[in-house]
Enzyme design. Structure first.
Site, PDB file in Angstrom:
ATOM      1  N   ASP A 135      46.464  34.365  41.674  1.00 46.06           N
ATOM      2  CA  ASP A 135      45.077  34.653  41.301  1.00 46.06           C
ATOM      3  C   ASP A 135      44.256  33.378  41.098  1.00 46.06           C
ATOM      4  OD1 ASP A 135      45.575  37.411  41.315  1.00 46.06           O
ATOM      5  OD2 ASP A 135      46.188  37.414  39.214  1.00 46.06           O
ATOM      6  N   ASP A 166      44.840  41.846  29.825  1.00 39.49           N
ATOM      7  CA  ASP A 166      44.569  40.431  29.566  1.00 39.49           C
ATOM      8  C   ASP A 166      43.081  40.089  29.575  1.00 39.49           C
ATOM      9  OD1 ASP A 166      47.157  39.712  29.092  1.00 39.49           O
ATOM     10  OD2 ASP A 166      47.580  39.118  31.156  1.00 39.49           O
ATOM     11  N   ARG A 178      48.055  35.136  24.870  1.00 43.35           N
ATOM     12  CA  ARG A 178      46.643  35.189  25.246  1.00 43.35           C
ATOM     13  C   ARG A 178      45.671  34.720  24.166  1.00 43.35           C
ATOM     14  NH1 ARG A 178      48.723  34.598  29.811  1.00 43.35           N
ATOM     15  NH2 ARG A 178      48.611  36.301  31.324  1.00 43.35           N
ATOM     16  N   SER A 224      53.883  40.408  40.417  1.00 44.12           N
ATOM     17  CA  SER A 224      52.984  39.813  39.439  1.00 44.12           C
ATOM     18  C   SER A 224      53.819  39.437  38.231  1.00 44.12           C
ATOM     19  CB  SER A 224      51.892  40.816  39.048  1.00 44.12           C
ATOM     20  OG  SER A 224      51.058  40.272  38.049  1.00 44.12           O
TER      21      SER A 224
END
Length: 406
Positions: free
Chosen positions: A18, A127, A98, A179
């Site tokens: 990404d 996220d 995060r 992923s």
């Protein structure tokens, strides 16, 4: 904010699929702004190798690597451990990292005079919420760019097409493009064959598991470990004092080697859909198990039961991106207070994916062998009759009412 007014962007950069394509995409779609790539080191180890060269080659002006391992462990993981917080059996690996990354992005963006912060989280996942709530807490006026909510790319295959067209090197292929998210605490796997819950994960496929081996490949002999805790926090591994992040590192090695901490779950995402994922959390699984063993000895029944209820709320709070909130502060205070006597040593046996208790000791143990023994003790069993009469009085009165005898 209009695109033409965005001159400098701070990008959350991992070097994965990404974020690898986001740099040239921002250059093409945001009037060639300066891109400052920020990698949060949360223990992903070799994933940081070659990151600066890659970021600069794809258009970033510089790469900032922020060491966030101990902040993540000490400020978020340890309080969650004290609360025994689990989200539907998931040990919150991605969710732990995060908040500290989002906070650091905000701090760097303000220090660099950036006009916007960009992240690579999809519009389908959790996220995006976790990053953006942390950013809003520390840079409330900062513009946020989320390419997955803007661009025309619809799949990971199309991302790979974009990368190939722009000569962006990738470490994955179309066949292995799970992923993944990795940090000190865990590694997640999503996508490809895992998108169908009917498919059994191939744990023995080379390259699938990264933090350890499957239970089938684990040694035929058990491994013993000891963990020392003080007030609910781990302080020593196998008798050697060390900081919590080092304890997790050591537990990852021994746990991974014994096939510990692999789970396959379908979880309920915050955005409303169910998602299937395979998680590796070897050290974290051992640490949670050990902590719960010690709590059995040292925490009174009422506090333990209330804490078990609050653990669900605490896990929800972390999972849903609300770490930087008044509720977190209040619940963390409870976690700390309820753990003040959770001190002692836990011995565990690790064997082919299993964690087996092998003995627990504590100077603050509430366990009394004299009281509970089947042999002679100081406990007067005759006292139980009066207790049961009082405890059962409402039940007796109800029965008398039904019989018309009141």
């Amino acid at each position: 904010m209009k695109k033409e007014n965005i001159k400098k962007i701070v990008l959350a950069y991992s070097g994965g699929l990404d974020t690898s394509i986001i740099i040239p995409w921002l250059k093409e779609n945001y009037n060639d702004p300066e891109i400052i790539a920020v990698a949060g080191n949360v223990g992903q180890a070799d994933e940081l190798e070659g990151l600066e060269e890659k970021a600069l080659k794809t258009g970033a002006s510089k790469l900032i690597v922020a060491d966030l391992v101990d902040e993540m462990v000490d400020d978020i993981i340890i309080p969650a451990l004290k609360m025994d917080a689990k989200y539907e059996t998931y040990l919150l690996g991605t969710a732990f990292a995060r908040p500290v990354i989002g906070k650091k992005l905000a701090e760097i963006a303000l220090a660099e005079g950036a006009d916007a912060i960009c992240h690579g989280a999809t519009g389908k996942g959790n996220d995006q919420v976790r990053f953006e709530l942390a950013i809003k807490r520390f840079a409330p006026d900062m513009h946020i760019i989320a390419p997955w909510r803007e661009w025309d790319i619809k799949s990971r295959d199309e991302e790979i097409d974009y990368a190939e067209a722009h000569n962006i090197p990738l470490k994955i292929s179309r066949e292995t493009s799970y992923s993944k998210d990795k940090n000190l605490w865990h590694l997640s796997h999503e996508g490809l064959d895992l998108e169908d819950p009917a498919n059994e994960p191939d744990y023995d496929k080379p390259g699938f598991l990264e933090m350890g081996v499957s239970p089938m490949q684990a040694p035929d002999e058990p491994t013993y470990v000891t963990i020392d805790f003080e007030a609910g926090a781990p302080v020593a591994f196998n008798g050697e004092k060390m900081k919590a992040s080092k304890i997790i590192e050591n537990l990852n090695k021994v746990g991974g080697a014994n096939g510990i901490g692999i789970i396959d779950i379908v979880e309920n995402r915050l955005v409303g859909m169910k998602d299937r994922g395979v998680y590796e959390t070897p050290g974290g699984s051992i640490l949670y198990f050990a902590h719960e063993q010690l709590e059995m000895l040292t925490v009174d029944k009422d506090t333990l039961h209330v804490k078990q209820k609050l653990a669900v709320d605490y896990a929800d709070l972390i999972y849903n991106g609300k770490w930087y909130s008044p509720l977190q502060e209040a619940l963390t205070a409870f976690a700390n207070e309820s753990n003040k006597y959770v001190t002692g040593t836990v011995k565990l046996k690790l064997y082919k994916g299993n964690i087996i208790p092998a003995g627990t000791t504590s100077p603050y143990s509430l366990y009394s062998e004299n009281l509970v023994t089947f042999g002679e003790s100081d406990y007067d069993q005759n006292q139980a009759a009066g207790f049961i009469n009082l405890w059962g009085l409402p039940t007796k009165v109800q029965a008398l009412r039904e019989q018309g005898r009141l």
